[in-house]
Design a protein around this motif. Sequence first.
Motif, PDB file in Angstrom:
ATOM      1  N   PHE A 240      47.458  25.290  26.220  1.00  0.00           N
ATOM      2  CA  PHE A 240      47.132  25.056  27.616  1.00  0.00           C
ATOM      3  C   PHE A 240      48.382  25.231  28.464  1.00  0.00           C
ATOM      4  CE2 PHE A 240      48.034  20.967  25.626  1.00  0.00           C
ATOM      5  CZ  PHE A 240      49.027  20.460  26.443  1.00  0.00           C
ATOM      6  N   CYS A 241      48.228  25.057  29.752  1.00  0.00           N
ATOM      7  CA  CYS A 241      49.325  25.342  30.679  1.00  0.00           C
ATOM      8  C   CYS A 241      49.214  24.427  31.894  1.00  0.00           C
ATOM      9  CB  CYS A 241      49.253  26.812  31.098  1.00  0.00           C
ATOM     10  SG  CYS A 241      50.412  27.318  32.386  1.00  0.00           S
ATOM     11  N   THR A 242      50.352  24.062  32.445  1.00  0.00           N
ATOM     12  CA  THR A 242      50.381  23.428  33.761  1.00  0.00           C
ATOM     13  C   THR A 242      51.145  24.357  34.693  1.00  0.00           C
ATOM     14  OG1 THR A 242      52.465  22.203  33.476  1.00  0.00           O
ATOM     15  CG2 THR A 242      50.427  21.152  32.669  1.00  0.00           C
ATOM     16  N   ALA A 243      50.828  24.303  35.973  1.00  0.00           N
ATOM     17  CA  ALA A 243      51.520  25.171  36.933  1.00  0.00           C
ATOM     18  C   ALA A 243      51.393  24.590  38.325  1.00  0.00           C
ATOM     19  CB  ALA A 243      50.950  26.587  36.903  1.00  0.00           C
ATOM     20  N   VAL A 244      52.395  24.853  39.136  1.00  0.00           N
ATOM     21  CA  VAL A 244      52.334  24.528  40.558  1.00  0.00           C
ATOM     22  C   VAL A 244      52.582  25.822  41.314  1.00  0.00           C
ATOM     23  CG1 VAL A 244      54.778  23.852  40.656  1.00  0.00           C
ATOM     24  CG2 VAL A 244      53.178  23.027  42.396  1.00  0.00           C
TER      25      VAL A 244
ATOM     26  N   GLY B   1      48.306  17.718  46.026  1.00  0.00           N
ATOM     27  CA  GLY B   1      47.373  16.902  45.256  1.00  0.00           C
ATOM     28  C   GLY B   1      47.237  17.452  43.853  1.00  0.00           C
ATOM     29  N   TYR B   2      47.044  16.569  42.895  1.00  0.00           N
ATOM     30  CA  TYR B   2      46.945  16.991  41.495  1.00  0.00           C
ATOM     31  C   TYR B   2      45.605  17.669  41.205  1.00  0.00           C
ATOM     32  CZ  TYR B   2      51.110  14.319  40.303  1.00  0.00           C
ATOM     33  OH  TYR B   2      52.393  13.846  40.215  1.00  0.00           O
ATOM     34  N   GLY B   3      45.643  18.687  40.370  1.00  0.00           N
ATOM     35  CA  GLY B   3      44.436  19.309  39.840  1.00  0.00           C
ATOM     36  C   GLY B   3      44.459  19.208  38.325  1.00  0.00           C
ATOM     37  N   HIS B   4      43.447  19.778  37.677  1.00  0.00           N
ATOM     38  CA  HIS B   4      43.342  19.691  36.227  1.00  0.00           C
ATOM     39  C   HIS B   4      44.365  20.590  35.523  1.00  0.00           C
ATOM     40  CE1 HIS B   4      39.217  18.217  37.272  1.00  0.00           C
ATOM     41  NE2 HIS B   4      39.497  17.390  36.268  1.00  0.00           N
ATOM     42  N   VAL B   5      44.676  20.219  34.298  1.00  0.00           N
ATOM     43  CA  VAL B   5      45.485  21.085  33.437  1.00  0.00           C
ATOM     44  C   VAL B   5      44.727  22.389  33.216  1.00  0.00           C
ATOM     45  CG1 VAL B   5      46.477  21.337  31.118  1.00  0.00           C
ATOM     46  CG2 VAL B   5      46.648  19.147  32.328  1.00  0.00           C
ATOM     47  N   LEU B   6      45.442  23.478  33.138  1.00  0.00           N
ATOM     48  CA  LEU B   6      44.827  24.807  33.053  1.00  0.00           C
ATOM     49  C   LEU B   6      44.478  25.180  31.614  1.00  0.00           C
ATOM     50  CD1 LEU B   6      47.474  26.393  35.390  1.00  0.00           C
ATOM     51  CD2 LEU B   6      45.097  26.026  36.018  1.00  0.00           C
ATOM     52  N   GLY B   7      43.271  25.720  31.449  1.00  0.00           N
ATOM     53  CA  GLY B   7      42.861  26.222  30.147  1.00  0.00           C
ATOM     54  C   GLY B   7      42.120  25.237  29.277  1.00  0.00           C
ATOM     55  N   ILE B   8      41.695  24.082  29.821  1.00  0.00           N
ATOM     56  CA  ILE B   8      41.038  23.048  29.005  1.00  0.00           C
ATOM     57  C   ILE B   8      39.677  22.661  29.561  1.00  0.00           C
ATOM     58  CG2 ILE B   8      41.182  20.667  28.191  1.00  0.00           C
ATOM     59  CD1 ILE B   8      44.149  20.946  28.005  1.00  0.00           C
ATOM     60  N   VAL B   9      39.636  22.257  30.836  1.00  0.00           N
ATOM     61  CA  VAL B   9      38.425  21.699  31.440  1.00  0.00           C
ATOM     62  C   VAL B   9      37.518  22.816  31.953  1.00  0.00           C
ATOM     63  CG1 VAL B   9      37.534  20.152  33.213  1.00  0.00           C
ATOM     64  CG2 VAL B   9      39.717  19.647  32.088  1.00  0.00           C
ATOM     65  N   PRO B  10      36.231  22.828  31.575  1.00  0.00           N
ATOM     66  CA  PRO B  10      35.318  23.903  32.012  1.00  0.00           C
ATOM     67  C   PRO B  10      35.154  23.981  33.528  1.00  0.00           C
ATOM     68  CG  PRO B  10      34.390  22.706  30.153  1.00  0.00           C
ATOM     69  CD  PRO B  10      35.585  21.925  30.596  1.00  0.00           C
TER      70      PRO B  10
ATOM     71  N   ARG C  79      54.753  28.310  56.818  1.00  0.00           N
ATOM     72  CA  ARG C  79      53.706  27.395  56.371  1.00  0.00           C
ATOM     73  C   ARG C  79      53.594  27.500  54.851  1.00  0.00           C
ATOM     74  NH1 ARG C  79      50.359  25.502  60.402  1.00  0.00           N
ATOM     75  NH2 ARG C  79      50.711  26.439  62.487  1.00  0.00           N
ATOM     76  N   ALA C  80      53.645  26.378  54.194  1.00  0.00           N
ATOM     77  CA  ALA C  80      53.568  26.337  52.727  1.00  0.00           C
ATOM     78  C   ALA C  80      52.256  25.696  52.313  1.00  0.00           C
ATOM     79  CB  ALA C  80      54.733  25.534  52.155  1.00  0.00           C
ATOM     80  N   THR C  81      51.501  26.382  51.472  1.00  0.00           N
ATOM     81  CA  THR C  81      50.279  25.832  50.898  1.00  0.00           C
ATOM     82  C   THR C  81      50.535  25.572  49.419  1.00  0.00           C
ATOM     83  OG1 THR C  81      48.972  27.169  52.434  1.00  0.00           O
ATOM     84  CG2 THR C  81      47.806  26.145  50.591  1.00  0.00           C
ATOM     85  N   VAL C  82      50.314  24.330  49.007  1.00  0.00           N
ATOM     86  CA  VAL C  82      50.697  23.882  47.659  1.00  0.00           C
ATOM     87  C   VAL C  82      49.444  23.497  46.877  1.00  0.00           C
ATOM     88  CG1 VAL C  82      52.043  22.206  46.329  1.00  0.00           C
ATOM     89  CG2 VAL C  82      52.881  22.997  48.558  1.00  0.00           C
ATOM     90  N   ALA C  83      49.386  23.921  45.596  1.00  0.00           N
ATOM     91  CA  ALA C  83      48.327  23.470  44.684  1.00  0.00           C
ATOM     92  C   ALA C  83      48.926  23.286  43.299  1.00  0.00           C
ATOM     93  CB  ALA C  83      47.177  24.480  44.643  1.00  0.00           C
ATOM     94  N   SER C  84      48.450  22.254  42.622  1.00  0.00           N
ATOM     95  CA  SER C  84      48.962  21.936  41.284  1.00  0.00           C
ATOM     96  C   SER C  84      47.834  21.956  40.262  1.00  0.00           C
ATOM     97  CB  SER C  84      49.631  20.550  41.278  1.00  0.00           C
ATOM     98  OG  SER C  84      49.880  20.120  39.959  1.00  0.00           O
ATOM     99  N   GLY C  85      48.135  22.584  39.101  1.00  0.00           N
ATOM    100  CA  GLY C  85      47.219  22.533  37.968  1.00  0.00           C
ATOM    101  C   GLY C  85      47.816  21.665  36.884  1.00  0.00           C
ATOM    102  N   GLY C  86      47.685  20.332  37.048  1.00  0.00           N
ATOM    103  CA  GLY C  86      48.207  19.401  36.064  1.00  0.00           C
ATOM    104  C   GLY C  86      49.713  19.300  36.028  1.00  0.00           C
ATOM    105  N   HIS C  87      50.388  19.836  37.036  1.00  0.00           N
ATOM    106  CA  HIS C  87      51.855  19.919  37.034  1.00  0.00           C
ATOM    107  C   HIS C  87      52.444  18.889  37.995  1.00  0.00           C
ATOM    108  CE1 HIS C  87      55.310  22.409  35.822  1.00  0.00           C
ATOM    109  NE2 HIS C  87      55.840  22.002  36.966  1.00  0.00           N
TER     110      HIS C  87
END
Length: 381
Positions: free
Chosen positions: A250-254, A291-300, A266-274
């Motif tokens: 799996f992977c985390t990323a911001v 805001g936090y999002g899910h870890v990448l590659g695991i949750v459907p 203007r900066a738009t930020v998204a996090s995948g479990g990072h």
Amino acid sequence: MTGAASDDPAFLYEHAPCGHLSTTPDGMIVRVNDTFLAWTGHARDDLVGRRRFVDLLPVGDRIFHETHYAPTLRMLGAAREIALEIVRADGRRMPVLVTSVLDRDDTGRPVGVRSAVFDVTERRRYEHEVLAAKRRAEASEARAVQLAQTLQQTLIPPTPPRIPGLDVAAAYRPAGDGRHVGGDFYDVFQVAVDDWVVVLGDVQGKGADAAVVTALARYTVRAASVDHHVPSEVLHTLDEVLRRADTDRFCTAVLVRLRRVAGAWRATVASGGHPLPLLRRPGGGARPVGGYGHVLGIVPAATFVDTEVVLGAGDALVLFTDGVTEGRRGTLLYGAERLAEVVDAHRGTAAATTDAILADVMAFQSDDARDDIAVVTVAVG
């Protein structure tokens, strides 16, 4: 074999599972059993009273016999499990282990030497096979490490690009001795005029397999950023690609999308479990943004959140992997609070902030990083 024959001392001596030799103190062979003769192909009459034990050794072992084996036997009265080679009658060599005992009479005068000789041909062959296998494994590991390191060099840009109006700096420090490539990566690239993407991620695991997934993640982000305008949609694409890929990593990323609109960034930020980036403004302390999002590659059905902030002069965003905040000194964690203090204390260039973070977290761990460390700082000039 039964009865008296099997119990007869002479029979047991001649047919023992090891060779037996008896020599005079100066090494002349006076007795030898059938086992030794069968192993070596020598005739009894060619050995007894005619040759010394040392005469059965190759040149190198003769030197060892005179400089180590014989002196040890004289001094200690015994020499145990000495590795030698016996030259057979046909000239071939037989690896053996020899244990010898020096016999003395009542006055202490040496009267003879008794030796047991063990054939270790199979053992030596096994040792050679193990050594060869070890060398092959080491060579294979070295090639894999070199391949992974070469691959990772393509994943981490040597220097961030120059962006008019922004000051960008990055640092990467692999764990341990740096031989085994990790999964941390970053990228900074342009999508359009005054439109840039910064991504920093961490693939689970190390080695060539992690490097392959890292390459997949990085180039997926590059491709998806052309078609999607907000980071959350890019992360959705990356999540889908990883879940469909033939990997259990799996992977985390911001992800940060930077656009200059009417002269302001203007900066738009998204996090995948990072871990969330730190936003530092003049006169204020560094704080997480996004805001936090899910870890990448695991949750459907993963979800990700876009957060937009306007960056003014002197503002900075600091992206980092968990190798920073989870750096350890014994049972102590480096932690988010210490990181924020370092970011607040170094308000010069982006490089100054980045270098200060790396130096401080390495010093905290006595220069022994237990996890990969990656940091990217983006500051508005």
